[in-house]
Enzyme design. Structure first.
Site, mmCIF file in Angstrom:
data_model
loop_
_atom_site.group_PDB
_atom_site.id
_atom_site.type_symbol
_atom_site.label_atom_id
_atom_site.label_comp_id
_atom_site.label_asym_id
_atom_site.label_seq_id
_atom_site.Cartn_x
_atom_site.Cartn_y
_atom_site.Cartn_z
ATOM 1 N N GLN A 147 -1.856 -4.391 -3.432
ATOM 2 C CA GLN A 147 -0.573 -4.826 -2.905
ATOM 3 C C GLN A 147 0.204 -5.630 -3.949
ATOM 4 O O GLN A 147 -0.320 -6.575 -4.537
ATOM 5 C CB GLN A 147 -0.783 -5.671 -1.637
ATOM 6 C CG GLN A 147 0.489 -6.126 -0.949
ATOM 7 C CD GLN A 147 1.283 -4.964 -0.388
ATOM 8 O OE1 GLN A 147 0.730 -4.011 0.137
ATOM 9 N NE2 GLN A 147 2.596 -5.041 -0.501
ATOM 10 N N ASP B 295 -0.581 4.872 -4.634
ATOM 11 C CA ASP B 295 0.743 4.293 -4.868
ATOM 12 C C ASP B 295 1.529 5.104 -5.903
ATOM 13 O O ASP B 295 2.723 4.899 -6.087
ATOM 14 C CB ASP B 295 0.606 2.844 -5.347
ATOM 15 C CG ASP B 295 1.318 1.854 -4.434
ATOM 16 O OD1 ASP B 295 1.974 2.294 -3.472
ATOM 17 O OD2 ASP B 295 1.223 0.646 -4.692
ATOM 18 N N LYS C 124 -0.565 -1.470 7.482
ATOM 19 C CA LYS C 124 -1.302 -0.381 6.839
ATOM 20 C C LYS C 124 -2.668 -0.192 7.478
ATOM 21 O O LYS C 124 -3.097 0.936 7.758
ATOM 22 C CB LYS C 124 -1.458 -0.665 5.346
ATOM 23 C CG LYS C 124 -0.172 -0.560 4.539
ATOM 24 C CD LYS C 124 -0.385 -1.022 3.111
ATOM 25 C CE LYS C 124 0.910 -0.938 2.319
ATOM 26 N NZ LYS C 124 0.818 -1.494 0.973
#
Length: 294
Positions: free
Chosen positions: A98, A121, A54
């Site tokens: 995460q 997200d 990422k």
């Protein structure tokens, strides 16, 4: 008949290039540099690899990348304080914590603390609710990638019969909403559904996101259907090592489907690319700019 292989690597690369072009444009026209903050708690090896990917791709797209690595024993209050700081930071337009988090932390509380405008997200209840209501929202990255891959085969999904196998908040449920927004006719199923093979038999679009290796067999697939395999499962290989397989029996489906994503090399390639898309969209929305052309 042998199915067309949907090359997620190529499609993701093209998408990242388009994002980079749009980032360069908003920098030039509006002096706006989209910024993504990724928070990693603990040292899970798979998560560390994913976070590195990422960071690299965010920078390559011309965005600002902020990494925050915290120990596995971090107090929930300290993690919430970091999220509150990132919520206030004008240089940060996207926040990603995460997953999975250590069991000592309450995942729902952490995710709900993220500013919905920065929730790249797409897991905050605000965004999930807007998506379910058919309103504009930041969508989870993997389902968004599934739609883009499908559209590489079908210019329009209107009127197509789709089945989503899997009902997770991260993939199955939001994917159903995105398909409805594309005017597809959608069934949602899962590992406990009865006569799953019959449910699949008439679907033009099959999305396997159930987390069971090779559960979807080739003879379940309607001839010519498009199959999007979200599963990533590690299985023993003949040489004593392991191999990655999806939720679809690939070799069986390859000779029935019209198009199919491989594992690896399919949906997984799209997730980070769509994270960049969401970060760019969030940055433009926060600044009050029109939706970017990606």
């Amino acid at each position: 008949m042998t199915a067309r292989i949907i090359d997620g690597k190529v499609i993701a690369s093209e998408l990242r290039a388009r994002v980079a072009d749009e980032v360069a444009r908003v920098k030039c026209e509006h002096q706006l540099t989209p910024g993504l903050a990724v928070v990693l708690v603990g040292n899970d090896p798979a998560s560390e690899v994913y976070v590195r990917s990422k960071h690299k791709q965010t920078q390559e797209a011309g965005m600002a990348s902020f990494e925050h690595k915290l120990p596995a024993h971090v107090a929930q209050a300290d993690l919430l304080a970091l999220i509150a700081k990132l919520n206030r930071d004008p240089a940060v337009h996207g926040i990603l914590v995460q997953l999975p988090l250590p069991k000592s932390l309450h995942t729902e509380t952490i995710m709900n603390a993220i500013d919905p405008a920065k929730d790249v997200d797409g897991l905050h209840p605000h965004n999930a609710g807007r998506l379910a209501g058919g309103f504009a929202a930041l969508s989870p990255c993997t389902p968004l990638g599934c739609i883009i891959l499908t559209k590489s085969v079908h210019a329009s999904l209107e009127g197509l019969d789709a089945i989503v196998i899997g009902r997770s908040n991260l993939v199955g449920r939001p994917l159903v909403q995105l398909l409805l927004n594309e005017h597809a006719t959608v069934k949602i199923a899962h590992s406990r559904s009865r006569d799953l093979a019959k449910l699949c038999a008439r679907a033009d679009l099959v999305y396997a996101a159930v987390g069971k290796p090779e559960m979807v067999r080739g003879d379940w697939i309607k001839p010519g259907a498009t199959v999007i395999d979200v599963g990533i499962n590690r299985m023993p290989a003949a040489d004593g090592k392991t191999r990655l397989v999806g939720d679809v029996a690939f070799q069986e489906a390859l000779h029935v489907a019209g198009a199919i994503t491989p594992v690896p090399g399919g949906v997984g390639q799209m997730t980070v690319a769509c994270l960049l898309v969401n970060t760019l969209r969030a940055a433009c929305a926060i600044r009050g700019l029109p939706k970017p052309g990606v």
